[in-house]
Design a protein around this motif. Structure first.
Motif, short mmCIF file in Angstrom:
data_model
loop_
_atom_site.label_atom_id
_atom_site.label_comp_id
_atom_site.label_asym_id
_atom_site.label_seq_id
_atom_site.Cartn_x
_atom_site.Cartn_y
_atom_site.Cartn_z
N SER A 96 0.91 -1.29 0.04
CA SER A 96 -0.17 0.09 0.45
C SER A 96 1.00 1.51 0.37
CB SER A 96 -1.08 0.16 1.46
OG SER A 96 -0.28 0.09 2.41
N ALA A 97 1.95 1.23 0.83
CA ALA A 97 3.04 2.79 0.56
C ALA A 97 3.56 2.68 -0.94
CB ALA A 97 4.39 2.17 1.85
N GLU A 98 3.52 1.72 -1.56
CA GLU A 98 4.56 1.79 -2.62
C GLU A 98 2.51 2.57 -3.31
OE1 GLU A 98 5.10 -1.00 -5.74
OE2 GLU A 98 6.16 -1.80 -3.90
N ILE A 99 2.04 2.19 -3.34
CA ILE A 99 0.31 2.19 -4.17
C ILE A 99 0.36 3.84 -3.50
CG2 ILE A 99 -1.88 1.90 -4.76
CD1 ILE A 99 -1.70 -1.32 -4.08
N LEU A 100 0.39 4.40 -2.27
CA LEU A 100 -0.54 5.66 -2.37
C LEU A 100 0.96 6.34 -2.95
CD1 LEU A 100 -1.69 4.98 1.32
CD2 LEU A 100 -3.20 5.41 -0.61
N ALA A 101 2.17 6.37 -2.50
CA ALA A 101 2.89 6.75 -3.35
C ALA A 101 3.11 7.33 -4.62
CB ALA A 101 4.98 6.50 -2.85
N GLU A 102 3.09 6.18 -5.20
CA GLU A 102 2.48 6.38 -7.27
C GLU A 102 0.92 7.72 -7.27
OE1 GLU A 102 2.82 2.75 -9.40
OE2 GLU A 102 1.81 4.19 -10.95
N VAL A 103 -0.13 7.36 -6.35
CA VAL A 103 -0.92 8.00 -6.07
C VAL A 103 -0.46 9.56 -5.64
CG1 VAL A 103 -3.58 8.55 -5.08
CG2 VAL A 103 -2.64 6.32 -6.26
N ARG A 104 -0.05 9.47 -5.08
CA ARG A 104 0.18 11.10 -4.22
C ARG A 104 1.19 11.54 -5.84
NH1 ARG A 104 2.09 9.10 -0.04
NH2 ARG A 104 0.41 8.51 1.60
N GLN A 105 2.37 10.96 -6.13
CA GLN A 105 3.41 11.58 -7.25
C GLN A 105 1.92 11.67 -8.41
OE1 GLN A 105 4.61 8.50 -9.96
NE2 GLN A 105 4.90 10.51 -11.60
N LEU A 106 0.71 10.98 -8.58
CA LEU A 106 0.23 11.34 -10.28
C LEU A 106 -0.25 12.86 -9.98
CD1 LEU A 106 -1.16 7.39 -10.80
CD2 LEU A 106 -0.04 9.01 -11.99
N ALA A 107 -1.07 13.06 -8.23
CA ALA A 107 -1.99 13.93 -7.97
C ALA A 107 -0.81 15.09 -8.31
CB ALA A 107 -2.34 13.97 -6.48
N ASP A 108 0.25 15.38 -7.77
CA ASP A 108 1.17 16.02 -8.17
C ASP A 108 1.25 16.74 -9.31
OD1 ASP A 108 1.45 16.27 -5.39
OD2 ASP A 108 3.40 15.24 -5.21
N SER A 109 1.29 15.68 -10.48
CA SER A 109 2.24 15.83 -12.05
C SER A 109 0.58 16.41 -12.64
CB SER A 109 2.30 14.93 -12.49
OG SER A 109 1.96 13.49 -12.39
N GLY A 110 -0.92 16.01 -11.48
CA GLY A 110 -1.86 16.82 -12.87
C GLY A 110 -3.28 15.99 -12.97
N VAL A 111 -2.69 14.81 -12.31
CA VAL A 111 -3.87 13.64 -12.40
C VAL A 111 -4.81 13.75 -11.35
CG1 VAL A 111 -4.16 10.72 -12.48
CG2 VAL A 111 -2.09 11.83 -13.56
N LYS A 112 -6.69 13.79 -11.73
CA LYS A 112 -7.77 14.05 -10.57
C LYS A 112 -8.21 12.73 -10.68
CE LYS A 112 -8.18 18.90 -11.60
NZ LYS A 112 -7.36 19.26 -12.90
N GLU A 113 -7.93 12.39 -11.82
CA GLU A 113 -9.08 10.67 -11.49
C GLU A 113 -7.49 9.40 -11.57
OE1 GLU A 113 -12.50 9.96 -13.69
OE2 GLU A 113 -10.91 8.93 -14.60
#
Ligand code: SAM
Ligand code: SF4
Length: 442
Positions: A183-200
């Motif tokens: 989960s730590a890896e998944i959440l890190a990836e989602v945070r990085q996506l959110a930082d790069s503008g991903v909204k969904e």
């Protein structure tokens, strides 16, 4: 972006499900690190990869036909590297190199992390086949991250493989046993996506409902959704695919109290007949399935439900088939992905041997699809006059239009400025078509 003249070109063709689409995104990221830029022009390619699917015989045959054609390109350009990955590669392994001796690479579903080295070897004339499954302890290697993805909506793989062994399905054999990502890896990836503008984010797995259950140390899937919902910048969460047998009350409750979780669920029934469901080894019956649908509809009124259905499973009678149609009428799915049963090597159903003829399966498929077209259109019409929140994802079908998905996942086209791409707007639905809605922006 500026690329060197000696940048190498990668052409990748993806077959099958969203998991393969996401794997292809990972492949593109990994190979960019060793100088390969993506191209959509086959003839410009220095490296051609097919990311394949073997879930039905037809999908597999398509890959063989494609490989036969690519052989001609290889004859003209000896330096061209051609590789096959995904489920056909996993299933056939070395056999593919025997059939197509000019192939350079065969990589299985657990071997993406070896691909860069394999491609570099192929540049020096090395032919290689890697299809070993990795055990759970090394699961980190299975998920090389996607980098540089700045779309609005992004797939995030949370688990892969499957332990369910539905009797018709080849997935457990070609994707391996169920493995959950940390989960730590998944959440890190989602945070990085959110930082790069991903909204969904669209969380992916063959059976997301059993995420984490076999690790003993990870959150459940419902808890994971709550953690993803806490990430700033992420405004919508969807997931695929959910097995009815494994859906928890806790997950259903997420639909009541997590507004970021979109009002949509793909919950494949496969059949409406108890006798067929039992032979399919699905682990639920019609009544249980309808109970889940009721709970989901109570948790999130108006939830858009979709399904997969198989027609012509061994022994399926006319009465069994009609029960599938009646289930569809009861549930009123937004969408149904329907397939004629295709026997897969090594599966239990392949030994049942009571298949309907191709023509009979086709007739049933058409009856089912006609029914679903009517239901989809009627459900679309039920949106007329409603106001939907739309995430604008791109240009629409017609000049001057932009488009995006409503919370239900349905596409809406409407007149609007391209500058709105990336934002959320309110749209009133004014017409319903088979595959989309037409709206006007408020
Ligand atoms: N994990 C998902 C689930 O359990 O619902 C399904 C994954 S499978 C890749 C996608 C769909 O392909 C299945 O839901 C099923 O409808 C269809 N499928 C799988 N094996 C099939 C077969 N042998 N013949 C026809 N359709 C098949
Ligand atoms: Fe295949 Fe069943 Fe697993 Fe889905 S749950 S991938 S249909 S074995």
């Amino acid at each position: 972006m500026y690329f060197d003249m000696d940048d190498k070109q990668l052409y990748i063709e993806t077959y099958g499900c969203q998991m393969n689409v996401n794997d292809s995104e990972r492949i593109v990221s990994m190979l960019a690190d060793v100088g390969y830029q993506s191209t959509t022009t086959l003839k410009a390619a220095d490296l051609i990869l097919l990311n394949t699917c073997s879930v039905r015989g037809g999908a597999e045959e398509k890959v063989y036909r494609r490989l036969s054609n690519l052989g001609a390109l290889k004859k003209k350009n000896k330096r061209l590297i051609i590789g096959v990955g995904g489920c056909v590669a996993q299933q056939e392994g070395q056999e593919l190199l025997n059939k197509f001796p000019w192939l350079d690479l065969v990589f299985g579903t657990h071997n993406l992390h070896l691909l860069t080295k394999m491609v570099q070897g192929a540049e020096n004339g090395e032919q290689r086949c890697e299809t070993a499954f990795i055990d759970n302890g090394q699961r980190l290697d299975l998920f090389p991250p996607v980098k540089g993805n700045i779309r609005l909506s992004s797939f995030v793989t949370v688990m892969q493989g499957c332990d369910n062994y539905c009797s018709f399905c080849i997935v457990p054999y070609v994707r391996g046993r169920e493995i959950s990502r940390r989960s730590a890896e998944i959440l890190a990836e989602v945070r990085q996506l959110a930082d790069s503008g991903v909204k969904e984010v669209v969380l992916l797995g063959q059976n997301v409902n059993s995420y984490g259950l076999k690790t003993g140390s990870e959150p459940t899937f419902a808890e994971l959704i709550r953690l993803v919902a806490d990430i700033d910048g992420i405004r919508r969460i969807r997931f695929y695919t959910s097995h009815p047998k494994d859906i928890s009350r806790e997950l259903i409750a997420c639909y009541s109290d997590i507004p970021k979780l979109c009002g949509q669920i793909h919950l494949p029934a496969q059949s409406g007949s108890d006798a067929v469901l039992a032979r399919m080894n699905r682990g639920y019956d019609r009544t249980g399935y309808l109970g889940l649908i009721q709970e989901l509809k109570s948790a999130r009124p108006g939830i858009a439900i979709s399904s997969d259905m198989i027609v012509g499973f061994p022994g399926e009678t006319e009465d069994d088939f009609e029960q599938t149609l009646s289930l569809m009428e009861r549930v009123r799915y937004m969408d149904v992905f329907s397939f004629a049963y295709s026997p897969r090597p090594g599966t239990r159903a392949a030994e049942l041997g009571e298949e309907l003829g191709r023509e009979q399966k086709q007739i049933r498929l058409e009856r089912l699809q006609n029914l679903q077209r009517r239901i989809t259109l009627e459900l679309g019409q039920s949106y007329l006059g409603t106001v939907q929140s739309v995430m604008v994802e791109g240009e629409g079908k017609r000049p001057g239009q932009i488009s995006g998905k409503a919370d239900s996942g349905r596409f809406i086209n409407f007149l609007g400025d391209k500058n709105l791409i990336g934002s959320f707007v309110q749209v009133r639905v004014i017409a319903a078509y088979q595959n989309s809605l037409l709206g006007e922006m408020l």
